[in-house]
Scaffold this motif. Structure first.
Motif, mmCIF file in Angstrom:
data_model
loop_
_atom_site.group_PDB
_atom_site.id
_atom_site.type_symbol
_atom_site.label_atom_id
_atom_site.label_comp_id
_atom_site.label_asym_id
_atom_site.label_seq_id
_atom_site.Cartn_x
_atom_site.Cartn_y
_atom_site.Cartn_z
ATOM 1 N N GLN A 1 21.997 111.615 -33.456
ATOM 2 C CA GLN A 1 21.736 111.737 -34.932
ATOM 3 C C GLN A 1 20.526 111.042 -35.276
ATOM 4 O O GLN A 1 19.835 110.329 -34.552
ATOM 5 C CB GLN A 1 22.881 110.639 -35.725
ATOM 6 C CG GLN A 1 24.475 111.317 -35.534
ATOM 7 C CD GLN A 1 24.676 111.093 -34.091
ATOM 8 O OE1 GLN A 1 24.840 109.758 -33.659
ATOM 9 N NE2 GLN A 1 25.557 112.118 -33.578
ATOM 10 N N VAL A 2 19.813 111.625 -36.394
ATOM 11 C CA VAL A 2 18.564 111.410 -36.666
ATOM 12 C C VAL A 2 18.329 110.591 -38.167
ATOM 13 O O VAL A 2 19.025 110.971 -38.933
ATOM 14 C CB VAL A 2 17.877 112.399 -36.814
ATOM 15 C CG1 VAL A 2 16.410 111.949 -36.988
ATOM 16 C CG2 VAL A 2 17.720 113.323 -35.518
ATOM 17 N N THR B 1 14.880 106.665 -36.245
ATOM 18 C CA THR B 1 15.749 106.347 -35.458
ATOM 19 C C THR B 1 16.568 107.379 -34.665
ATOM 20 O O THR B 1 17.233 108.124 -35.498
ATOM 21 C CB THR B 1 16.870 105.091 -36.156
ATOM 22 O OG1 THR B 1 16.008 104.155 -36.571
ATOM 23 C CG2 THR B 1 17.511 104.356 -34.968
ATOM 24 N N LEU B 2 16.719 107.298 -33.502
ATOM 25 C CA LEU B 2 17.556 108.433 -32.671
ATOM 26 C C LEU B 2 18.714 107.468 -32.114
ATOM 27 O O LEU B 2 18.670 106.849 -31.236
ATOM 28 C CB LEU B 2 16.870 109.008 -31.534
ATOM 29 C CG LEU B 2 15.356 109.796 -31.927
ATOM 30 C CD1 LEU B 2 14.806 110.452 -30.736
ATOM 31 C CD2 LEU B 2 16.001 110.938 -32.946
ATOM 32 N N ARG B 3 19.811 107.942 -32.620
ATOM 33 C CA ARG B 3 21.204 107.474 -31.870
ATOM 34 C C ARG B 3 22.201 108.466 -31.323
ATOM 35 O O ARG B 3 22.163 109.662 -31.987
ATOM 36 C CB ARG B 3 21.801 106.483 -33.111
ATOM 37 C CG ARG B 3 21.368 105.173 -33.663
ATOM 38 C CD ARG B 3 22.273 104.362 -34.375
ATOM 39 N NE ARG B 3 21.719 103.314 -34.982
ATOM 40 C CZ ARG B 3 20.834 103.015 -35.777
ATOM 41 N NH1 ARG B 3 20.641 104.058 -36.726
ATOM 42 N NH2 ARG B 3 20.336 101.928 -36.175
ATOM 43 N N GLY B 4 22.614 108.108 -30.297
ATOM 44 C CA GLY B 4 23.766 109.331 -29.680
ATOM 45 C C GLY B 4 23.672 108.522 -28.134
ATOM 46 O O GLY B 4 23.640 107.921 -27.726
ATOM 47 N N GLU B 5 24.322 109.763 -27.645
ATOM 48 C CA GLU B 5 24.680 109.822 -26.147
ATOM 49 C C GLU B 5 24.424 111.329 -25.422
ATOM 50 O O GLU B 5 24.798 112.436 -26.003
ATOM 51 C CB GLU B 5 26.179 109.723 -25.985
ATOM 52 C CG GLU B 5 26.837 109.494 -24.548
ATOM 53 C CD GLU B 5 28.227 109.266 -24.626
ATOM 54 O OE1 GLU B 5 28.950 109.758 -23.682
ATOM 55 O OE2 GLU B 5 28.567 108.653 -25.623
ATOM 56 N N ARG C 1 12.217 104.838 -32.891
ATOM 57 C CA ARG C 1 13.056 103.672 -32.250
ATOM 58 C C ARG C 1 14.423 104.411 -31.743
ATOM 59 O O ARG C 1 15.181 104.874 -32.279
ATOM 60 C CB ARG C 1 13.576 102.848 -33.568
ATOM 61 C CG ARG C 1 12.522 102.126 -34.395
ATOM 62 C CD ARG C 1 13.244 101.456 -35.446
ATOM 63 N NE ARG C 1 12.128 100.622 -36.246
ATOM 64 C CZ ARG C 1 12.233 99.982 -37.176
ATOM 65 N NH1 ARG C 1 13.688 100.117 -37.890
ATOM 66 N NH2 ARG C 1 11.433 99.354 -37.812
ATOM 67 N N PRO C 2 13.941 104.677 -30.253
ATOM 68 C CA PRO C 2 15.153 105.199 -29.575
ATOM 69 C C PRO C 2 16.235 104.369 -29.187
ATOM 70 O O PRO C 2 16.220 103.167 -28.709
ATOM 71 C CB PRO C 2 14.405 105.656 -28.188
ATOM 72 C CG PRO C 2 13.266 104.521 -28.043
ATOM 73 C CD PRO C 2 12.993 104.188 -29.681
ATOM 74 N N MET C 3 17.420 104.951 -29.574
ATOM 75 C CA MET C 3 18.845 104.147 -29.301
ATOM 76 C C MET C 3 19.737 105.158 -28.694
ATOM 77 O O MET C 3 20.956 105.406 -29.253
ATOM 78 C CB MET C 3 19.383 103.406 -30.587
ATOM 79 C CG MET C 3 18.335 102.395 -31.297
ATOM 80 S SD MET C 3 18.988 101.684 -32.544
ATOM 81 C CE MET C 3 20.367 100.654 -32.054
ATOM 82 N N ILE C 4 19.278 105.814 -27.697
ATOM 83 C CA ILE C 4 20.245 107.022 -26.995
ATOM 84 C C ILE C 4 20.628 106.303 -25.843
ATOM 85 O O ILE C 4 19.915 105.994 -24.826
ATOM 86 C CB ILE C 4 19.365 108.341 -26.908
ATOM 87 C CG1 ILE C 4 18.619 108.650 -28.170
ATOM 88 C CG2 ILE C 4 20.110 109.408 -26.144
ATOM 89 C CD1 ILE C 4 17.533 109.779 -27.924
#
Length: 237
Positions: free
Chosen positions: A170-171, A179-183, A207-210
């Protein structure tokens, strides 16, 4: 669908005022004042750039004037020569740094930074001046709306280039900060997503949160043999 980047031709000023090498000091001052500009290119008879005269160049003359009965401070020979100059040939700064209209804004910014200049003259294939681009022109990309940035990353980068589904990453974009979040399955995919998203125009930072399950740099699964997986591992990229 591929990511498009703004080019110099889209942000440059096309109606460029120029002066000749023999243009007098006072006329150059008048040109800057009447057009509301801080520098003017010096061009030869066919329109090719020879140099650039800025307000700073013109102010050399004032700086070299005695003040309060005191002589002006010593300066470099070139500065002294500019203070005595009567026309553009003596005032101009050379060599001039140029760009081409089909360069990306990023290319122009790198060239400007490399040469420590505030503006680039844009020339065509015959070396004639067709425009001028300043630092403020290049900064216009950061005025891009957050929603437009988010949609390009989602559609062009994640779905178009990486073939990721909408539920995987998700962006979110706020004031240009992404911010990038996901799997995802592989760490390399997460790193590529971060790099490509960072290249989208208007992005201030990523801000990477993958999360990822496999560090394919070593082709090893983060989950050790014999231990039941409880979910992917999150690592800062």
């Amino acid at each position: 669908m591929t990511t498009q980047h703004s080019t110099v031709s889209e942000v440059m000023t096309r109606d460029v005022v120029t002066v000749r090498p023999d243009t007098p000091f006072k006329e150059i001052t008048s040109v800057l004042s009447s057009h509301g500009i801080s520098a003017v290119p010096v061009a030869d008879a066919r329109g090719a750039p020879m140099g650039l005269v800025s307000e700073a160049d013109l102010l050399r003359k004032q700086a070299e004037q005695p003040a309060g009965g005191q002589a002006a401070a010593p300066g470099w020979p070139r500065e002294k020569a500019k203070a005595r100059a009567e026309n553009a040939a003596g005032l101009m700064t050379t060599p001039v740094v140029t760009a081409h209209a089909d360069w990306t804004v990023a290319q122009a910014a790198r060239e400007m930074d490399r040469h420590r200049v505030k503006r680039l003259l844009v020339v065509d294939e015959t070396d004639r001046i067709t425009g001028i681009v300043s630092r403020s022109d290049l900064l216009h990309v950061y005025l891009r709306p957050d929603e437009e940035i988010r949609e390009e990353i989602r559609a062009d980068v994640l779905q178009g280039m990486l073939r990721l589904g909408g539920d995987e990453v998700q962006v979110q974009v706020h004031d240009g900060v992404v911010t990038l979040r996901g799997e995802v399955e592989k760490r390399s995919t997460a790193q590529i997503a971060e790099r490509l998203a960072g290249g989208v125009e208007g992005v201030v930072t990523i801000r990477p949160m993958i999360d990822y399950a496999i560090d394919d740099r070593t082709a090893e699964d983060h989950r050790q043999p014999g231990i039941e997986a409880t979910g992917p591992r999150r690592r800062p990229l």
